[in-house]
Design an enzyme around this catalytic site. Structure first.
Site, PDB file in Angstrom:
ATOM      1  N   ASP A   1       0.834  -1.289  -0.131  1.00  0.00           N
ATOM      2  CA  ASP A   1      -0.035   0.068  -0.137  1.00  0.00           C
ATOM      3  C   ASP A   1       1.024   1.385   0.020  1.00  0.00           C
ATOM      4  O   ASP A   1       1.808   1.350   0.628  1.00  0.00           O
ATOM      5  CB  ASP A   1      -0.991   0.071   1.192  1.00  0.00           C
ATOM      6  CG  ASP A   1      -2.235   0.713   0.956  1.00  0.00           C
ATOM      7  OD1 ASP A   1      -3.345   0.292   0.927  1.00  0.00           O
ATOM      8  OD2 ASP A   1      -2.120   1.981   0.811  1.00  0.00           O
TER       9      ASP A   1
ATOM     10  N   ARG B   1     -18.408  -9.204   1.626  1.00  0.00           N
ATOM     11  CA  ARG B   1     -19.360  -8.360   2.250  1.00  0.00           C
ATOM     12  C   ARG B   1     -18.529  -7.457   3.298  1.00  0.00           C
ATOM     13  O   ARG B   1     -17.895  -8.540   4.155  1.00  0.00           O
ATOM     14  CB  ARG B   1     -20.528  -8.597   2.687  1.00  0.00           C
ATOM     15  CG  ARG B   1     -21.417  -9.274   1.338  1.00  0.00           C
ATOM     16  CD  ARG B   1     -22.688 -10.032   1.838  1.00  0.00           C
ATOM     17  NE  ARG B   1     -22.022 -11.026   2.652  1.00  0.00           N
ATOM     18  CZ  ARG B   1     -22.778 -12.304   3.226  1.00  0.00           C
ATOM     19  NH1 ARG B   1     -23.989 -12.139   3.587  1.00  0.00           N
ATOM     20  NH2 ARG B   1     -22.112 -13.089   3.829  1.00  0.00           N
TER      21      ARG B   1
ATOM     22  N   LEU C   1     -34.378  -8.160   0.848  1.00  0.00           N
ATOM     23  CA  LEU C   1     -35.529  -7.694   1.018  1.00  0.00           C
ATOM     24  C   LEU C   1     -36.071  -7.107   2.342  1.00  0.00           C
ATOM     25  O   LEU C   1     -37.032  -7.352   3.016  1.00  0.00           O
ATOM     26  CB  LEU C   1     -36.577  -8.589   0.734  1.00  0.00           C
ATOM     27  CG  LEU C   1     -36.621  -8.991  -0.895  1.00  0.00           C
ATOM     28  CD1 LEU C   1     -37.725 -10.256  -0.949  1.00  0.00           C
ATOM     29  CD2 LEU C   1     -36.817  -8.019  -1.834  1.00  0.00           C
TER      30      LEU C   1
ATOM     31  N   CYS D   1     -19.713   0.557  -1.921  1.00  0.00           N
ATOM     32  CA  CYS D   1     -20.146  -0.205  -2.865  1.00  0.00           C
ATOM     33  C   CYS D   1     -21.320   0.192  -3.817  1.00  0.00           C
ATOM     34  O   CYS D   1     -21.035   0.609  -5.117  1.00  0.00           O
ATOM     35  CB  CYS D   1     -19.987  -1.758  -2.602  1.00  0.00           C
ATOM     36  SG  CYS D   1     -18.291  -2.161  -2.304  1.00  0.00           S
TER      37      CYS D   1
END
Ligand code: NAD
Length: 430
Positions: A31, A155, A251, A261
């Site tokens: 990085d 995620r 839902l 994202c």
């Protein structure tokens, strides 16, 4: 075992690098943020991800994982190089690909033999072509290389688990050599692998995120109908979700999606579609519904308090979703700003995101725990569905609040129970 370099040690790069080392590869994570590398060298994680620190420590000890701020060193020692730098949105909605380009250029300048350069960042279709061209243009001599696309679907909050248990691994390649190498890298996972051309792989990522965002906006639109009709959106979602063709996930009605994202990928997909001559109007509406949900919760607060000015509002949850400290594009930011503009005093609490929030949301007070956030407040507002909030002592909450008003942006509680406890309780879509 392969020698791998991962460029970018953010949510994707760091987790990918650490997990690949756990699978037995030798990985160097690079990085250009020296502070991040210094932290990682001291085993301090710059992000909050369950399970990450243990994997990092273990594989550093096994000498399979190392960190560096020198990309040259990474390129020299690796056969496969993953690009996992940010692709933030520009003002016009397009993805800023300057970090990807800079890395591609630097890789070319440091290459001394065959390399497979894999784009893991989320990028618009045709980026692979540009990366290939950039490397070709900057190579000092004729060195063979391959470019591939390997979009990431993890995620935040369950990134380590998702990396070890992916639904699928998408590999977009132009050559058999690249396909074989990537298949080898991921072989220990024993996950389904879909091999495509590079452009299709790039579109799979944008289309997947846009589809999930569409599901969320769809149920939020349904929630608004439920609210007007006196139905319960949770039951509606349950009934819809039992249909295997639909599925229950994504839902959950609420105040909409945020994070690094969905909003940006939706924008970037609309942008590239337009560039290619197609107006993706469906996604425009998905975005509009999502924006409206934030206004809706502010309106619910106004409806409950009448005058918001000088009222104290206890906010529970700041991160864009539970189990992460990520504040990027969190709905809490717009909601709190709208309330502050009306003169409300905000006391906020989040189990993980407060340090990051302090740099973004100024002029509010941050509480040590949820109870402190609601002590003396005119109402309590739930913005993020942390488990900690599901298990709150509601009797205590009622005693601490000035008025027993709860606006629940994530439908954490049962309205009947709340009514029995004499709360004025407003959820979403009920
Ligand atoms: P991030 O901002 O957390 O990390 C990016 C890292 O890249 C930073 O640490 C930055 O310092 C580093 N970097 C930038 N330029 C560099 C350079 N020239 N050399 C070396 N390092 C450099 O971003 P992220 O959340 O990990 O996302 C990375 C990409 O993956 C994005 O395209 C994102 O859309 C995509 N993605 C993210 C997620 C997610 O949940 N966060 C999931 C799937 C895909």
């Amino acid at each position: 075992m392969r020698n791998i370099c991962v460029v970018g040690t953010g949510y994707v790069g760091l987790v990918t690098g650490a997990c690949l080392s756990e699978l037995g590869h030798r990985v160097i994570c690079v990085d250009n943020d020296k502070k991040k590398i210094a932290l990682l060298e001291r085993n301090v994680m710059p992000i909050y991800e369950p399970g990450l620190v243990d994997i990092v420590k273990k594989n550093k000890k096994r000498k399979l994982l190392s960190f560096s701020s020198n990309l040259k060193e990474g390129v020299k020692n690796a056969e496969v190089i993953f690009i996992a730098v940010g692709t933030p949105p520009r003002a016009d909605g397009s993805a800023d690909l300057s970090y990807v380009e800079a890395v591609a250029r630097e890789i070319a300048l440091s290459m001394d033999g065959y390399r497979l350069i894999v784009d893991k960042s989320t990028v618009p279709v045709e980026t692979g072509n540009w990366v290939e061209l950039t490397i070709q243009r900057n190579l000092k001599k004729d060195i063979p290389f391959d470019v591939a696309s390997n979009p990431e679907f993890l995620r935040e909050g369950s990134a380590v688990h998702d990396t070890f248990h992916p639904d699928r691994i998408v590999i977009g390649v132009k050559s058999k050599r690249a396909e074989q190498l990537l298949k080898e890298v991921y072989a220990p996972l024993k996950a389904p692998v879909l091999v495509t051309d590079i452009k299709s792989a790039e579109i799979i990522k944008h289309a997947s995120n846009s589809f999930l965002a569409t599901k969320i906006s769809f149920i939020n639109a349904v929630a608004n109908i439920c609210e007007r009709a006196g139905a319960d959106v949770n039951k509606v979602a349950e009934g819809m979700g039992m249909d295997k063709r639909i599925g229950r996930s994504f839902l959950n009605a609420g105040i909409g999606f945020g994070g690094f994202c969905f909003p940006k990928d939706l924008e970037a997909f609309m942008w590239i579609a337009k560039k290619l001559g197609y107006e993706f109007n469906l996604l425009k509406e998905v975005k509009a519904i999502n924006e409206d949900q934030k206004n809706l919760i502010v309106k619910k607060i106004e409806d409950a308090l009448w005058i918001v000015k000088d009222k104290t509002i206890g906010i529970l949850g700041l991160a864009f979703k539970p189990d992460t400290d990520d504040m990027r594009f969190a709905p809490s930011i717009d909601i709190i700003h709208a309330l502050k503009e009306q003169g409300a005093k905000i006391k906020a609490y989040d189990p993980a995101a407060m340090e990051k929030a302090k740099g973004i949301i100024k002029g509010i007070s941050y509480a040590k725990n949820p109870y402190e956030a609601v002590r003396g407040a005119d109402c309590m507002v739930i913005i993020t569905e942390w488990d900690e909030f599901k298990n709150l002592d509601l009797v205590k909450i009622k005693k601490l609040l000035k008025h027993p008003i709860i606006i629940d942006g994530r439908n954490l509680f049962n309205p009947d129970t709340m009514e029995k406890m004499n709360f004025i309780y407003k959820g979403m879509g009920k």
